[in-house]
Design a protein around this motif. Structure first.
Motif, mmCIF file in Angstrom:
data_model
loop_
_atom_site.group_PDB
_atom_site.id
_atom_site.type_symbol
_atom_site.label_atom_id
_atom_site.label_comp_id
_atom_site.label_asym_id
_atom_site.label_seq_id
_atom_site.Cartn_x
_atom_site.Cartn_y
_atom_site.Cartn_z
ATOM 1 N N ASP A 119 -8.650 9.551 -4.676
ATOM 2 C CA ASP A 119 -8.715 10.020 -3.281
ATOM 3 C C ASP A 119 -8.575 8.857 -2.309
ATOM 4 N N ILE B 52 1.597 12.189 -6.835
ATOM 5 C CA ILE B 52 0.247 11.894 -7.336
ATOM 6 C C ILE B 52 -0.484 13.180 -7.692
ATOM 7 N N ASP B 53 -0.413 14.172 -6.803
ATOM 8 C CA ASP B 53 -1.118 15.442 -7.033
ATOM 9 C C ASP B 53 -0.573 16.166 -8.262
ATOM 10 N N TRP C 6 2.259 11.610 -2.039
ATOM 11 C CA TRP C 6 1.094 12.453 -2.332
ATOM 12 C C TRP C 6 1.451 13.561 -3.323
ATOM 13 N N TRP D 61 -2.026 14.381 -11.218
ATOM 14 C CA TRP D 61 -3.488 14.527 -11.226
ATOM 15 C C TRP D 61 -3.882 15.951 -11.651
ATOM 16 N N TYR E 108 4.517 9.653 3.837
ATOM 17 C CA TYR E 108 3.490 9.618 2.783
ATOM 18 C C TYR E 108 3.439 10.895 1.940
ATOM 19 N N LYS E 109 3.931 12.032 2.470
ATOM 20 C CA LYS E 109 3.792 13.301 1.751
ATOM 21 C C LYS E 109 4.531 13.311 0.408
ATOM 22 N N ILE F 222 -2.583 5.107 1.263
ATOM 23 C CA ILE F 222 -1.144 5.338 1.416
ATOM 24 C C ILE F 222 -0.854 5.998 2.758
ATOM 25 N N LYS F 223 -1.656 6.980 3.107
ATOM 26 C CA LYS F 223 -1.482 7.670 4.382
ATOM 27 C C LYS F 223 -1.645 6.703 5.552
ATOM 28 N N LYS G 165 -4.953 7.659 -2.065
ATOM 29 C CA LYS G 165 -4.126 8.547 -1.227
ATOM 30 C C LYS G 165 -4.360 8.273 0.260
ATOM 31 N N GLU G 166 -5.617 8.055 0.627
ATOM 32 C CA GLU G 166 -5.910 7.766 2.031
ATOM 33 C C GLU G 166 -5.307 6.428 2.459
#
Length: 623
Positions: free
Chosen positions: A477, A501-502, A498, A505, A494-495, A483-484, A480-481
């Motif tokens: 988590d 990664i999602d 994400w 994950w 960034y999307k 990266i954003k 990801k933040e």
């Protein structure tokens, strides 16, 4: 004034300032508790020589004197306390410095008395010179606790030994050169211990024979290694353990699987198996892993960690169906490496930038003249930086190129480059165009903004120093933040990262153990101002999550046991594939592999010199 105490021991005589002799019980005498250090520890089972530190729960053997050094952090025959306050630490340090100064003073006085007797025939002038030399020594508190060696003097004996040493070194060097033994062997502890023991034996030492090395000596080492493993097995019963497996391919194209067991006490090697005919089908892999679980003890195993291949995943599901109390977990390091691979495969900018970076480094390192020119401009530093995994290496190399951007550009605008034959070729001109292209360097920074946060997570899960199950959920988590934030919350940038990664994950890493580890980790679950005893709150910074539950979870014993077992787990099996090249020559010598690997795993490793993968410096030179 004197007082007599009949305690069955000789009382210490000390002289008072008035010149009288008095009897006094020393503070460190067995049974005495007058030393103020006792308020910082508790005797174990009434034994004054075994004291439990109140701040870190470490049991110190050696009495209150050793406890003082433990609290002072001098590292003198005892590990320093990590939970003691600065005030207590300073107080204890002042005490042990005073004690050590007195000891050094008495030792010098004794040495001077002995020296004066032995050198009574020396002239007075020589004695004065000796005293002046001693007076030049400067003592600092830190130097007081270093071992004091005996001063050396040039003698006929030492000159004679110098010649003998040269002969011995010549023989050792010939042995190493003629048998192709790597020079690094001279840095090992065993190398120095071996010669110390030979020297202690003296003349006439007969080295072990071929039959002794492969026979009784090897058998003796195997038995001693097994005894060491018994200590680990006791830890497995308390904290649970992780069975880790991963493979490698030898020069004969055989698939060798290594099985290791990890717990908070450390990692031990069980065995290697030739799995060339086994690893193809899930059923055979399941049977092989199931046998290892039986060997370790099902009641001790919390999870089995393997790579993420489809056959291993299916075997893991079969294992959980048979054994309801353990989990199969995919290797987190492998999953993160797959995320990085997806960045390169699915994002055109990453794919193009990595290809150009790889083309640049390959071109330079395939030409000796360019390597020499590069090192002139980078001051000997390399461009390629090996990483923990295959795809981590690609992004670490981009990071290395970014760090050396200016030296690389200077190299390709230098007169030496322009006058070289390479600059006249088509390939050379293409490489020059890449280096002088500002867009290329901007794209490198763009790639690193997405990759560095994941490399940080990879470094954590690949760490051998601590259990990481309690951190995996929150670290993903946090990555990801980061990266954003690196892309200033621009969703278009960034999307896509994400989403990759999602996908990995949710499909592979979203596991019950990771969620439980996140919830039970007191460093994450509780806010800084949650209500608990100050000691327990302070321990959040000094203890691992499992140690915290062991110390402060007694009121909920079932939850305490569960938390300790979950928070003691590793997330990665990457240790199974690290440094196995040595097995290429000894893969059939199971006993040698067993002894060698466990000996290496048991050594205290110095902390790895790793980068922090900070994003803060990436914007500094973006033009």
């Amino acid at each position: 004034m004197a007082s007599n105490v009949d305690n069955g021991e000789n009382n210490t005589r000390v002289e008072t300032d008035r010149g009288c002799a008095s009897k006094k019980i020393a503070k460190n005498t067995a049974g005495n508790r007058s030393d103020k250090t006792w308020k910082h520890g508790i005797s174990v089972d009434g034994d004054a020589k075994k004291i439990k530190c109140k701040y870190c729960d470490k049991i110190v053997t050696g009495g209150v004197y050793r406890l003082k050094h433990h609290l002072a952090g001098t590292k003198k025959d005892v590990e320093p306390c990590m939970g003691v306050s600065d005030e207590v630490k300073k107080d204890m340090f002042d005490i042990v410095v005073g004690l050590q100064k007195n000891l050094v003073k008495k030792t010098r006085e004794f040495e001077e008395k002995i020296q004066s007797k032995d050198e009574g025939v020396e002239e007075e002038g020589d004695a004065l010179v000796g005293k002046k030399r001693k007076g030049k020594e400067i003592q600092t508190p830190a130097s007081l606790f270093k071992k004091r060696g005996v001063s050396t003097q040039t003698t006929i004996n030492s000159i004679f030994k110098k010649g003998l040493r040269e002969e011995a070194c010549d023989g050792i060097a010939s042995f190493i050169y003629n048998n192709a033994i790597p020079f690094n062997v001279a840095r090992s502890e065993e190398y120095h211990n071996m010669f110390e023991k030979v020297a202690r034996h003296g003349l006439g030492f007969k080295p072990p024979s071929y039959d002794e090395l492969r026979g009784k000596l090897l058998k003796k080492k195997v038995e001693s290694t097994k005894l060491t493993l018994e200590e680990h097995k006791a830890e497995w019963k308390k904290t649970g353990c992780t069975i880790m497996t991963d493979g490698w391919t030898d020069k004969r194209r055989r698939t060798i699987l290594n099985f290791l067991v990890n717990s908070p006490k450390g990692t031990v090697f069980l065995k290697s198996i030739n799995a060339s005919d086994i690893c193809k089908t899930a059923e055979k892999i399941f049977k092989m892993i199931d046998e290892v679980v039986e060997e370790v003890g099902e009641e001790n195993v919390v999870q089995v960690v393997t790579n993420n291949a489809a056959n291993y995943k299916k075997a893991g599901q079969m294992l959980m169906e048979k054994r309801k109390n353990l989990y199969w977990t995919p290797c987190a390091a492998h999953c993160i490496d797959l995320m990085l691979e997806d960045f390169e495969k699915k994002l055109d900018l990453h794919k193009d930038t990595i290809a150009k970076g790889r083309k640049l480094t390959t071109y330079i390192y395939s030409r000796t003249s360019l390597i020499s020119l590069l090192q002139q401009h980078t001051k000997g530093r390399d461009l390629v930086r090996p990483g923990m995994t295959q795809f981590a290496t690609s992004y670490l190399t981009l990071g290395s190129l970014n760090e050396k951007k200016n030296p690389i550009i200077r190299m390709f605008i230098s007169d030496e480059w322009k006058e070289s034959k390479c600059s006249k070729t088509r390939d050379g001109k293409n490489i020059e165009n890449i280096v002088l292209d500002k867009i290329f360097w901007g794209n490198i920074i763009h790639c690193l903004r997405g990759a560095y946060p994941l490399l940080h997570v990879l470094r954590i899960v690949d760490s051998e120093g601590k259990a990481t199950m309690g951190y995996m959920y929150s670290e993903i988590d946090r990555a990801k933040e980061k990266i954003k934030d690196a892309f200033q919350s621009v969703e278009l940038s960034y999307k896509p990262l994400w989403d990759i990664i999602d996908a990995r994950w949710d499909k592979q890493l979203f596991r019950p153990l990771h969620a439980a580890g996140y919830y039970l980790n007191p460093q994450i679950h509780y806010s800084p101002n949650f209500k608990v005893e100050d000691v327990a709150k302070n321990a959040l910074k000094t203890k691992t999550p499992s140690q915290w539950w062991d110390s402060y979870g007694d009121e909920h014993q079932e939850l305490q046991k569960f938390a300790i077992r979950v928070l003691s787990l590793t997330c990665s099996s990457s240790g199974c594939e690290r440094n196995w090249s040595a097995f290429e020559m000894t893969s059939t010598m199971n006993n040698v592999v067993f002894v060698m690997t466990n000996s290496r795993l048991a050594r205290k490793k110095p902390p790895r010199n790793t980068a922090d993968y900070s994003l803060e410096d990436l914007d500094s030179d973006e033009e």
